[in-house]
Design a protein around this motif. Sequence first.
Motif, PDB file in Angstrom:
ATOM      1  N   GLY A  59      -3.795 -19.715   1.788  1.00  0.00           N
ATOM      2  CA  GLY A  59      -4.221 -18.586   2.755  1.00  0.00           C
ATOM      3  C   GLY A  59      -2.850 -17.768   3.183  1.00  0.00           C
ATOM      4  N   ASN A  60      -2.951 -16.544   3.680  1.00  0.00           N
ATOM      5  CA  ASN A  60      -1.728 -15.841   4.034  1.00  0.00           C
ATOM      6  C   ASN A  60      -1.414 -15.822   5.466  1.00  0.00           C
ATOM      7  OD1 ASN A  60      -0.726 -14.822   1.604  1.00  0.00           O
ATOM      8  ND2 ASN A  60      -1.386 -12.784   1.540  1.00  0.00           N
ATOM      9  N   GLN A  61      -2.756 -16.163   6.056  1.00  0.00           N
ATOM     10  CA  GLN A  61      -2.435 -16.258   7.681  1.00  0.00           C
ATOM     11  C   GLN A  61      -1.338 -17.539   7.854  1.00  0.00           C
ATOM     12  OE1 GLN A  61      -6.170 -16.705   9.753  1.00  0.00           O
ATOM     13  NE2 GLN A  61      -5.327 -16.641  11.680  1.00  0.00           N
ATOM     14  N   GLY A  62      -1.546 -18.378   7.576  1.00  0.00           N
ATOM     15  CA  GLY A  62      -0.771 -19.778   7.933  1.00  0.00           C
ATOM     16  C   GLY A  62       0.726 -19.275   7.419  1.00  0.00           C
ATOM     17  N   LEU A  79      15.724 -13.000   3.385  1.00  0.00           N
ATOM     18  CA  LEU A  79      14.717 -13.992   2.818  1.00  0.00           C
ATOM     19  C   LEU A  79      14.036 -13.824   1.530  1.00  0.00           C
ATOM     20  CD1 LEU A  79      12.262 -15.405   5.493  1.00  0.00           C
ATOM     21  CD2 LEU A  79      11.371 -14.419   3.579  1.00  0.00           C
ATOM     22  N   TRP A  80      13.872 -14.858   0.786  1.00  0.00           N
ATOM     23  CA  TRP A  80      13.340 -14.609  -0.388  1.00  0.00           C
ATOM     24  C   TRP A  80      12.030 -15.590  -0.437  1.00  0.00           C
ATOM     25  CZ3 TRP A  80      15.357 -12.296  -4.837  1.00  0.00           C
ATOM     26  CH2 TRP A  80      16.697 -11.630  -4.793  1.00  0.00           C
ATOM     27  N   LEU A  81      11.048 -14.883  -0.988  1.00  0.00           N
ATOM     28  CA  LEU A  81       9.664 -15.818  -0.922  1.00  0.00           C
ATOM     29  C   LEU A  81       8.956 -15.934  -2.499  1.00  0.00           C
ATOM     30  CD1 LEU A  81       7.183 -16.691   0.888  1.00  0.00           C
ATOM     31  CD2 LEU A  81       6.358 -14.222   0.807  1.00  0.00           C
ATOM     32  N   LEU A  82       8.541 -17.213  -2.479  1.00  0.00           N
ATOM     33  CA  LEU A  82       7.809 -17.731  -3.695  1.00  0.00           C
ATOM     34  C   LEU A  82       6.572 -17.948  -3.174  1.00  0.00           C
ATOM     35  CD1 LEU A  82      10.265 -20.165  -5.078  1.00  0.00           C
ATOM     36  CD2 LEU A  82      10.368 -17.640  -5.536  1.00  0.00           C
ATOM     37  N   ALA A  83       5.486 -17.080  -3.589  1.00  0.00           N
ATOM     38  CA  ALA A  83       4.147 -17.447  -2.929  1.00  0.00           C
ATOM     39  C   ALA A  83       3.062 -17.133  -3.998  1.00  0.00           C
ATOM     40  CB  ALA A  83       4.066 -16.557  -1.816  1.00  0.00           C
ATOM     41  N   PRO A  84       1.843 -17.441  -3.703  1.00  0.00           N
ATOM     42  CA  PRO A  84       0.604 -16.923  -4.680  1.00  0.00           C
ATOM     43  C   PRO A  84       0.449 -15.615  -4.529  1.00  0.00           C
ATOM     44  CG  PRO A  84      -0.270 -18.240  -2.978  1.00  0.00           C
ATOM     45  CD  PRO A  84       1.210 -18.432  -2.970  1.00  0.00           C
ATOM     46  N   GLU A  85       0.376 -15.034  -3.357  1.00  0.00           N
ATOM     47  CA  GLU A  85       0.374 -13.575  -3.054  1.00  0.00           C
ATOM     48  C   GLU A  85       1.359 -13.194  -1.997  1.00  0.00           C
ATOM     49  OE1 GLU A  85      -1.779 -11.398  -4.568  1.00  0.00           O
ATOM     50  OE2 GLU A  85      -2.956 -13.045  -5.685  1.00  0.00           O
TER      51      GLU A  85
END
Length: 286
Positions: A59-62, A79-85
């Motif tokens: 979930g994106n909120q957390g 800042l680099w982000l690896l995420a499902p969305e």
Amino acid sequence: MLSAAKATYVSTHAWLPEHLTEYVRAVSGKEPYLVGDFLCYRGAGGLVVVGYPLSQALGNQGLVKALDEINRRFRPSKLWLLAPEIPSWGGLRPTGAPDIYFQLELENLRVPNKVRNMIRRAARELEVQESSAMGKEHQQLIREFIASKELSQGSQEILRALPRYVEEVADTVLLNLVDKADRLVSFCVGQMGKGDWGFYMFQVNSPSRRTPGSSDLLLEALIRRALGERKRFLNLGLGINPGVSFFKKKWGATALVPYKEAVSCLGNRGSAIKILLGGLGGRPSC
């Protein structure tokens, strides 16, 4: 840095390769931190956030809350982000190609007959051997493999760091395939987590001594090792390309979570981070 309690929590809840902090430290030198339920890795040039919570409660909120805290604590220039969305946060811009992590459920795993046939075929010519360290043959095979592929600089550096990874991380499993002349023709590196997950991390094949079914033979050996350590799941990593995805799917692997990348240039200091996680390419300018 992780306290002993946090390190234990991370190691028992890891379900993605990027949750394996000893692996990331070995191949990149970056230090892990736990913010909320999310890991981040800090190193020269910037910071990498693994936007997959250890609890698997997606979930994106957390994630947004964790990103705010990470930015407040570390003030990274990039800042680099690896995420499902990718959330709407801090001017994050997508980069690289989206992908999917694959998983195998090991309980009641049924290996398809066609795969079993390939395993038997390869076993007539090759033998699986386990070792605890990489030698000159492994390093030569890595060099040949890199020369035969069009790999990003980050991917090449990860492969070159494999001997250090295997040497430094006690939970790694190094499985080798040797032919009847006792020549190394392929090897794979796995890692057994402290929880329910095992990890199929890398496989390196000889470009000149190819044997049909060799990849199946190595994966079958790693699965047997994972079952022996009572793992319920095996993370097979990213799809990478259609050929690799096909190989994983023919074993019955299913999609675990999507994979996307993004970068945010939060300050005016420093140069682009040298990404070593998952072989990310791309260095967007800010």
